[in-house]
Enzyme design. Structure first.
Site, PDB file in Angstrom:
ATOM      1  N   GLY A 118       0.690  -1.289   0.064  1.00  0.00           N
ATOM      2  CA  GLY A 118       0.017  -0.070  -0.093  1.00  0.00           C
ATOM      3  C   GLY A 118       0.689   1.325  -0.155  1.00  0.00           C
ATOM      4  O   GLY A 118       0.528   2.497  -0.436  1.00  0.00           O
ATOM      5  N   GLU A 135       3.911   3.994   6.340  1.00  0.00           N
ATOM      6  CA  GLU A 135       2.530   3.219   6.116  1.00  0.00           C
ATOM      7  C   GLU A 135       1.678   3.968   5.204  1.00  0.00           C
ATOM      8  O   GLU A 135       1.733   5.410   5.268  1.00  0.00           O
ATOM      9  CB  GLU A 135       1.960   2.944   7.485  1.00  0.00           C
ATOM     10  CG  GLU A 135       2.299   1.605   8.097  1.00  0.00           C
ATOM     11  CD  GLU A 135       1.498   0.322   7.386  1.00  0.00           C
ATOM     12  OE1 GLU A 135       1.013   0.552   6.208  1.00  0.00           O
ATOM     13  OE2 GLU A 135       1.365  -0.499   8.116  1.00  0.00           O
ATOM     14  N   ASP A 136       0.863   3.352   4.463  1.00  0.00           N
ATOM     15  CA  ASP A 136      -0.394   4.069   3.875  1.00  0.00           C
ATOM     16  C   ASP A 136      -1.389   4.593   4.809  1.00  0.00           C
ATOM     17  O   ASP A 136      -1.893   5.556   4.889  1.00  0.00           O
ATOM     18  CB  ASP A 136      -0.790   3.091   2.678  1.00  0.00           C
ATOM     19  CG  ASP A 136      -1.171   1.673   3.140  1.00  0.00           C
ATOM     20  OD1 ASP A 136      -0.906   1.333   4.270  1.00  0.00           O
ATOM     21  OD2 ASP A 136      -1.605   0.877   2.165  1.00  0.00           O
ATOM     22  N   ASP A 150      -5.505   1.844  10.480  1.00  0.00           N
ATOM     23  CA  ASP A 150      -6.865   1.426  10.837  1.00  0.00           C
ATOM     24  C   ASP A 150      -6.989   0.899  12.315  1.00  0.00           C
ATOM     25  O   ASP A 150      -6.964   1.964  13.247  1.00  0.00           O
ATOM     26  CB  ASP A 150      -7.286   0.549   9.854  1.00  0.00           C
ATOM     27  CG  ASP A 150      -8.766   0.265   9.952  1.00  0.00           C
ATOM     28  OD1 ASP A 150      -9.493   0.515  10.921  1.00  0.00           O
ATOM     29  OD2 ASP A 150      -9.266  -0.305   8.970  1.00  0.00           O
ATOM     30  N   LYS A 168      -7.242   6.411  10.645  1.00  0.00           N
ATOM     31  CA  LYS A 168      -8.632   6.117  10.941  1.00  0.00           C
ATOM     32  C   LYS A 168      -8.541   6.130  12.508  1.00  0.00           C
ATOM     33  O   LYS A 168      -8.383   5.238  12.973  1.00  0.00           O
ATOM     34  CB  LYS A 168      -9.164   4.930  10.379  1.00  0.00           C
ATOM     35  CG  LYS A 168      -9.246   4.946   8.886  1.00  0.00           C
ATOM     36  CD  LYS A 168     -10.179   3.587   8.443  1.00  0.00           C
ATOM     37  CE  LYS A 168     -10.323   3.484   7.077  1.00  0.00           C
ATOM     38  NZ  LYS A 168     -10.812   2.315   6.551  1.00  0.00           N
ATOM     39  N   ASP A 210      -5.995  -0.334  -1.779  1.00  0.00           N
ATOM     40  CA  ASP A 210      -6.537  -1.446  -2.551  1.00  0.00           C
ATOM     41  C   ASP A 210      -7.827  -1.702  -2.165  1.00  0.00           C
ATOM     42  O   ASP A 210      -8.021  -1.806  -0.858  1.00  0.00           O
ATOM     43  CB  ASP A 210      -5.780  -2.631  -2.961  1.00  0.00           C
ATOM     44  CG  ASP A 210      -5.668  -3.393  -1.751  1.00  0.00           C
ATOM     45  OD1 ASP A 210      -5.364  -2.916  -0.564  1.00  0.00           O
ATOM     46  OD2 ASP A 210      -6.312  -4.576  -1.828  1.00  0.00           O
TER      47      ASP A 210
END
Ligand code: IMP
Ligand code: MG
Length: 178
Positions: free
Chosen positions: A49, A103-104, A107, A135, A163
């Site tokens: 990612g 990191e992308d 979460d 998030k 993705d």
């Protein structure tokens, strides 16, 4: 980027433009350049990612630095899972290095928490965490993120490396699930 797009069975709407991403990535790079003046950090980019974010960010980094890529996937479809797979591809010595993890998206934080524990066993001098997306409402851990591009609501997104079932990574902006 004004249209709704379809990927497999789902529809997504424009969410963060490529211009906005560019500006924010530039801001993060400036902060890192300042914070690491005179240092020689090792960036650890988490594949798949983070590949676009890493590329755009690193082009704006003016430090003498190294970059390595690792894999630690933990995601199927649109649901985060707790079973983190092993760390693959970290073949350099990180002892006494200043590490910046790229990191992308963070979460629940399970993936990154596991990776941080793994890195600590290898005795780096320092570890800082950079994530394009955070998030916050979904986050279940207590570590701090040092460099965050965007804090977003807890909805599924794709594009700019992220993705949906391995599709959509090539989109140059970020789309949100409708
Ligand atoms: P975590 O372990 O719950 O923090 O999940 C981290 C990983 O889940 C990320 O590295 C992504 O691969 C994936 N992920 C989490 N949220 C999204 C999303 O909205 N779109 C695409 N992938 C996501
Ligand atoms: Mg990821």
């Amino acid at each position: 980027m004004s249209e709704v797009i379809e990927i497999l069975d789902l529809k997504f709407q424009p969410y963060i433009s490529s211009e906005k991403i560019d500006r924010v990535v530039g801001d993060l790079a400036r902060r890192i350049n300042e914070d690491y003046q005179g240092k020689n950090p090792l960036f650890l980019s988490v594949l798949n990612g983070s590949f676009i974010f890493t590329s755009d960010l690193l082009k704006k980094i003016s430090l003498l630095c190294n970059i390595e890529f690792v894999r630690l996937k933990s995601y199927d479809g649109t649901q985060s899972t707790e079973n983190v797979r092993e760390v693959l591809g970290l073949n350099v010595d990180i002892k006494n290095r200043d590490i910046i993890v790229i990191e992308d998206i963070v979460d629940t934080g399970h993936t990154l928490a596991h990776f941080i524990d793994y890195l600590k066993t290898r005795e780096p001098k320092s570890i800082k965490l950079a994530s394009l997306i955070f998030k916050k409402e979904a986050f279940q851990k207590d570590f701090e993120l040092d460099y965050v591009g965007f804090e977003i609501e807890n909805k599924f997104i794709v594009g700019y490396g992220l993705d949906y079932n391995e599709y959509g990574r090539n989109l140059d902006s970020i789309y949100q699930l409708i």
